[in-house]
Design a protein around this motif. Structure first.
Motif, PDB file in Angstrom:
ATOM      1  N   GLU A 182      60.088  58.740 -10.950  1.00  0.00           N
ATOM      2  CA  GLU A 182      60.939  57.812 -11.684  1.00  0.00           C
ATOM      3  C   GLU A 182      61.293  58.374 -13.060  1.00  0.00           C
ATOM      4  O   GLU A 182      60.473  59.061 -13.681  1.00  0.00           O
ATOM      5  CB  GLU A 182      60.217  56.476 -11.879  1.00  0.00           C
ATOM      6  N   GLN A 235      72.305  60.520  -9.261  1.00  0.00           N
ATOM      7  CA  GLN A 235      72.263  61.065 -10.616  1.00  0.00           C
ATOM      8  C   GLN A 235      71.016  61.902 -10.887  1.00  0.00           C
ATOM      9  O   GLN A 235      70.983  62.688 -11.832  1.00  0.00           O
ATOM     10  CB  GLN A 235      72.338  59.924 -11.636  1.00  0.00           C
ATOM     11  N   ALA A 244      67.138  50.810 -20.818  1.00  0.00           N
ATOM     12  CA  ALA A 244      68.098  50.180 -19.910  1.00  0.00           C
ATOM     13  C   ALA A 244      68.895  51.244 -19.151  1.00  0.00           C
ATOM     14  O   ALA A 244      69.133  51.117 -17.941  1.00  0.00           O
ATOM     15  CB  ALA A 244      69.033  49.265 -20.694  1.00  0.00           C
ATOM     16  N   ALA A 245      69.311  52.304 -19.855  1.00  0.00           N
ATOM     17  CA  ALA A 245      70.071  53.374 -19.208  1.00  0.00           C
ATOM     18  C   ALA A 245      69.209  54.129 -18.197  1.00  0.00           C
ATOM     19  O   ALA A 245      69.683  54.525 -17.127  1.00  0.00           O
ATOM     20  CB  ALA A 245      70.620  54.329 -20.256  1.00  0.00           C
ATOM     21  N   HIS A 279      66.712  52.895 -16.448  1.00  0.00           N
ATOM     22  CA  HIS A 279      66.554  52.048 -15.262  1.00  0.00           C
ATOM     23  C   HIS A 279      67.783  52.114 -14.361  1.00  0.00           C
ATOM     24  O   HIS A 279      67.677  51.871 -13.153  1.00  0.00           O
ATOM     25  CB  HIS A 279      66.295  50.599 -15.674  1.00  0.00           C
ATOM     26  N   ALA A 280      68.937  52.449 -14.935  1.00  0.00           N
ATOM     27  CA  ALA A 280      70.180  52.484 -14.168  1.00  0.00           C
ATOM     28  C   ALA A 280      70.417  53.823 -13.472  1.00  0.00           C
ATOM     29  O   ALA A 280      71.354  53.960 -12.679  1.00  0.00           O
ATOM     30  CB  ALA A 280      71.359  52.169 -15.080  1.00  0.00           C
ATOM     31  N   VAL A 281      69.587  54.822 -13.773  1.00  0.00           N
ATOM     32  CA  VAL A 281      69.761  56.142 -13.157  1.00  0.00           C
ATOM     33  C   VAL A 281      69.497  56.042 -11.657  1.00  0.00           C
ATOM     34  O   VAL A 281      68.442  55.564 -11.232  1.00  0.00           O
ATOM     35  CB  VAL A 281      68.814  57.176 -13.798  1.00  0.00           C
ATOM     36  N   LYS A 282      70.461  56.482 -10.854  1.00  0.00           N
ATOM     37  CA  LYS A 282      70.314  56.427  -9.396  1.00  0.00           C
ATOM     38  C   LYS A 282      69.596  57.683  -8.914  1.00  0.00           C
ATOM     39  O   LYS A 282      70.077  58.800  -9.064  1.00  0.00           O
ATOM     40  CB  LYS A 282      71.677  56.317  -8.714  1.00  0.00           C
TER      41      LYS A 282
END
Length: 493
Positions: free
Chosen positions: A368, A322, A306-307, A309-312
């Protein structure tokens, strides 16, 4: 487009070849500057300048206190030019601007630290076993130092190699990676404003085979300090050994980030994400093996995914970004190949695994944030340094198995431990075969602390007081003060 030249003997000098090469902005995927294509002639000129600085130039006769004052001014000038230097680093290697601002501030602190150490280098007086003889030691600069720096943090590497070398009284020739040379050339020109004598610090650029090899083999280079892959490091080490040159090397890593069931999971997730996706995973200390106790493995894996997937991912110049691009096109290809290798070996990709696309992503060098499970420690993805945003998750039952898995690698650079058990932190710290251990944190660095690796992760130490010793020779001096000369005992040595 800006065109740079070598910095030799206190001035910019065009390459003997008369040729330049492009340096690529990894975000835009386009050339933004030209750097010199150096060769053996440039290498000889640069080493000669460094040798003169140490033997007949003002640096040779300068007191350690005077050297320290100049080095402190280098720190001041670094801060005065922080914004410009940080922007050049980002354009050259794609690191985040927000992160580079902090790195450049730390670069200045490294120069300040070794400026203060310059006149703290001491010898010793020894009690001799014979009356009438005084014995003492002095610490003297080893000579001309060759600093070979890596593409992922050029100014940081230049500082942590050259600042202690200059504090010891040495001069240096820096050969940065051909992928990111611009910031080193910009920085070294600033040292003239600080009053650094000509020839003390030189920067030459080009391909390793054209100018790096001649520098390594030059007879007037006394020591080589290198940061890069273990494969290249072994070749440099072999060449240095032929002339008995001293070496200090910070090489690769396959660092374990170990999470126990009693850890603060929120902190551990943040540490795992920062440890592998910070800098796009292009760090020698990247926590690329996430070892998780089996009792919490499923839950913790979900949190990490989950973390991730949140990385910009995007423009490294923007504060909200990020993770930026891979610094070089060859590195992008290498990481993608390792992703394919991991899948072929039977690892399961549960996040990422593809080139990143989307708003603000340009240049074709983005990947990614990628996570693999079902990984065993004998897989290539768990044993070889990927140097990219690729995390493999491995389960363990207990402390003993965690240590066994963590140490089962050729590398020994760093490790992280996440637990609320203070006794375990101490036991694990002692058992792990690495040069740096982080407990309930990751990627915490200090110029006060020595840094380096065990096993195939390197030789010697950088940073801290220990780093200065790498650039010093110890000389023993014995002087008779007796009225009559003592008899020579003809003891063979």
């Amino acid at each position: 487009m800006k065109t740079y030249s070598h910095w030799i003997d206190g001035a910019f000098q065009e390459p003997a070849s008369g040729q330049w090469m492009h340096t690529i902005d990894p975000y835009q995927g386009e050339p933004w500057a030209n750097i010199p294509c150096g060769n053996s002639e440039d290498a000889s000129i640069a080493v000669a300048a460094a040798k003169r600085a140490m033997t007949t130039g003002p640096w040779a006769g300068m007191s350690a206190t005077e050297r320290g004052k100049i080095m402190r001014r280098i720190g001041d000038i670094t801060l005065e030019n922080l914004d410009r230097l940080a922007e050049i680093e980002v354009r050259d290697n794609g690191k985040l601007l927000a992160e580079m601002n902090g790195v450049i501030k730390n670069v200045a602190e490294i120069w300040y630290y070794y400026a203060g150490l310059a006149d703290k280098i001491e010898g010793s007086v020894m009690p001799m076993e014979k009356a009438g003889v005084v014995g003492f030691t002095t610490r003297e600069p080893i000579g001309v130092v060759l600093a070979l720096t890596a593409w992922n943090a050029p100014l940081n590497f230049l500082a942590l190699k050259c600042a202690p070398a200059l504090a010891a009284g040495c001069s240096a020739v820096v050969k940065p990676s051909e992928f990111s040379s611009a910031s080193s050339l910009e920085f070294v020109a600033l040292t003239k404003q600080a009053g650094l004598p000509d020839g003390v610090l030189n920067v030459v650029t080009g391909l390793g085979k054209d100018i790096g090899a001649p520098l390594v083999e030059h007879r007037d280079v006394a020591m080589i300090t290198f940061t890069g892959s273990d494969i290249t490091g072994a070749k440099v080490y072999e060449a240095a050994a032929r002339q008995m040159k001293r070496v200090a090397m910070e090489l690769g890593g396959k660092s374990p980030n170990i999470v126990f069931e009693d850890a603060d999971l929120e902190q551990a997730v943040a540490g795992a994400i920062s440890g592998i996706f910070g800098g796009g995973g292009q760090m020698c200390t990247a926590g690329s093996r996430l070892l998780v106790q089996n009792s919490i493995k499923e839950k913790f894996t979900q949190l990490v995914v989950a973390a991730a997937h949140a990385v910009k991912v995007g423009n490294p110049m923007e504060a909200a970004t990020q993770m930026g691009p891979m610094s070089t096109a060859p590195q992008f290809q290498k990481v993608m190949e390792y992703i394919d290798i991991a899948s072929a070996e039977g690892a399961k990709c549960i996040a990422g695994g593809k080139p990143a696309v989307g708003p603000g992503i340009k240049g074709g060098q983005f990947i990614e944030p990628t996570i693999f499970t079902d990984v065993t420690n004998n897989m290539r993805i768990a044993q070889e340094e990927v140097f990219g945003p690729v995390l493999c998750i491995i389960g363990f039952e207990n402390e003993a198995e965690a240590i066994e898995i963590a140490n089962d690698t050729l590398y020994g650079l760093a490790a992280g431990i996440w637990t609320s058990n203070i006794g375990r932190l101490f036991r694990m710290s002692k058992a792990l075969q690495v040069g740096t251990v982080w407990g309930n944190t990751y990627r915490t660095y200090s110029y006060l602390m020595p840094f380096g690796g065990m096993k195939q992760s390197g030789v010697g130490r950088e940073l801290g007081i220990e780093a200065v010793n790498e650039f010093l020779e110890t000389k023993s001096i014995m002087i008779s003060i007796a009225d009559a000369q003592p008899q020579n005992n003809f003891v063979p040595r």
